[in-house]
Design an enzyme around this catalytic site. Structure first.
Site, PDB file in Angstrom:
ATOM      1  N   GLU A  41       0.829  -1.201   0.000  1.00  0.00           N
ATOM      2  CA  GLU A  41       0.000   0.000   0.000  1.00  0.00           C
ATOM      3  C   GLU A  41       0.869   1.260   0.000  1.00  0.00           C
ATOM      4  O   GLU A  41       0.602   2.215  -0.733  1.00  0.00           O
ATOM      5  CB  GLU A  41      -0.904  -0.012   1.234  1.00  0.00           C
ATOM      6  CG  GLU A  41      -1.604   1.298   1.526  1.00  0.00           C
ATOM      7  CD  GLU A  41      -2.959   1.397   0.892  1.00  0.00           C
ATOM      8  OE1 GLU A  41      -3.634   2.422   1.111  1.00  0.00           O
ATOM      9  OE2 GLU A  41      -3.365   0.473   0.185  1.00  0.00           O
ATOM     10  N   GLU A  75      -2.875 -11.234   3.267  1.00  0.00           N
ATOM     11  CA  GLU A  75      -3.849 -11.265   4.357  1.00  0.00           C
ATOM     12  C   GLU A  75      -4.775 -12.479   4.293  1.00  0.00           C
ATOM     13  O   GLU A  75      -4.933 -13.215   5.285  1.00  0.00           O
ATOM     14  CB  GLU A  75      -4.677  -9.966   4.362  1.00  0.00           C
ATOM     15  CG  GLU A  75      -3.926  -8.751   4.859  1.00  0.00           C
ATOM     16  CD  GLU A  75      -3.088  -8.066   3.794  1.00  0.00           C
ATOM     17  OE1 GLU A  75      -2.540  -6.993   4.055  1.00  0.00           O
ATOM     18  OE2 GLU A  75      -2.958  -8.629   2.677  1.00  0.00           O
TER      19      GLU A  75
END
Length: 256
Positions: free
Chosen positions: A110, A130
């Site tokens: 990110e 994740e």
């Protein structure tokens, strides 16, 4: 030494994650330091471009540090607010180059996607682990990935937790250039030089216009008046550009 290194040289701010022993996972203290960096960068007219880099060949950043299990001291977004994950979003107003090596995953991915230019070492790997480990929370990274990658490639990363290598990332348009790790710093500096060869105020106005209407339909963007672009018309740099063109020489920008 500090876990965040900050310096300014020749109108370029250098922000460096300096916690290689933890693969540059971002602690609460690093968040605080990064916020100070972005505020200085945004408010200092003598800073025209930014290089975001990290220490250690193995990893650019693996996201937030969750090893200690301690609660965050404030509701600050990851990366000092740059990502918008978990708190208020802070936008870097100056053009940014991310120099990425090794693992660039989760919140680290990110962070890299917040940059305007990404230069990757040939050992870089980008991924969203994740779901693979059974974790999903505040997931701003998936929203950036789906906007910066082709749909099916973004969904591959999001749903499988698999990583893609630097050459694949460049093929899909995520990365601007892939270089050997030994050449990464030089490549990032070269890109910053390209950015600073243009009028810094024009570059900042252009970035503000792009980001300001990124999520709007084209017709809305075309009908929008951008205050920063209009203000640029009265700057010394605008006049310098005109003089340099008439005199057939390279302009000398002042950022004023």
């Amino acid at each position: 030494m500090s876990d965040i290194l900050f310096s300014v040289d020749n109108h370029v701010a250098n922000v460096r994650l300096n916690r290689p022993q933890g693969l540059n996972a971002i602690t609460s203290e690093m968040d605080d330091a990064l916020l100070d960096c972005w505020n200085e960068i945004n408010n200092n007219p003598d800073i025209w471009a930014v290089i975001l880099s990290a220490e250690g060949e193995k990893g650019f950043c693996i996201g937030a540090d969750v090893s200690g299990g301690a609660e965050r001291k404030s509701r600050m977004a990851l990366g000092g607010g740059l990502t918008g994950i978990g708190g208020p979003l802070v936008t870097c107003k100056k053009p940014m180059v991310a120099a990425v090596q090794g693992f660039c995953v989760g919140g680290g991915f990110e962070l890299a996607m917040c940059a305007d230019i990404i230069v990757a070492a040939d050992n870089a790997q980008f991924g969203l682990p994740e779901t693979k480990v059974g974790i999903i929370g505040e997931c701003g990274v998936v929203h950036r990935a789906i906007r910066q990658l082709p749909y099916h490639i973004a969904m591959q990363l999001i749903l499988t937790g698999e990583r893609i290598k630097a050459d694949e990332a460049r093929h899909y348009g995520l990365v601007n250039e892939v270089v050997p790790y030994a050449d990464l710093a030089e490549a990032a500096a070269r890109w910053a030089g390209k950015l600073n060869a243009a009028s810094p105020l024009a570059v900042q106005a252009a970035k503000a216009a792009v980001l300001g209407r990124l999520g709007h339909p084209l017709e809305v963007a075309l009908m929008t008046r951008f205050e920063q672009i209009e203000e640029y018309a009265a700057t010394e740099d605008k006049k310098e550009g005109e003089r340099a063109g008439a005199e057939r020489r390279k302009p000398v920008w002042t950022g004023r």
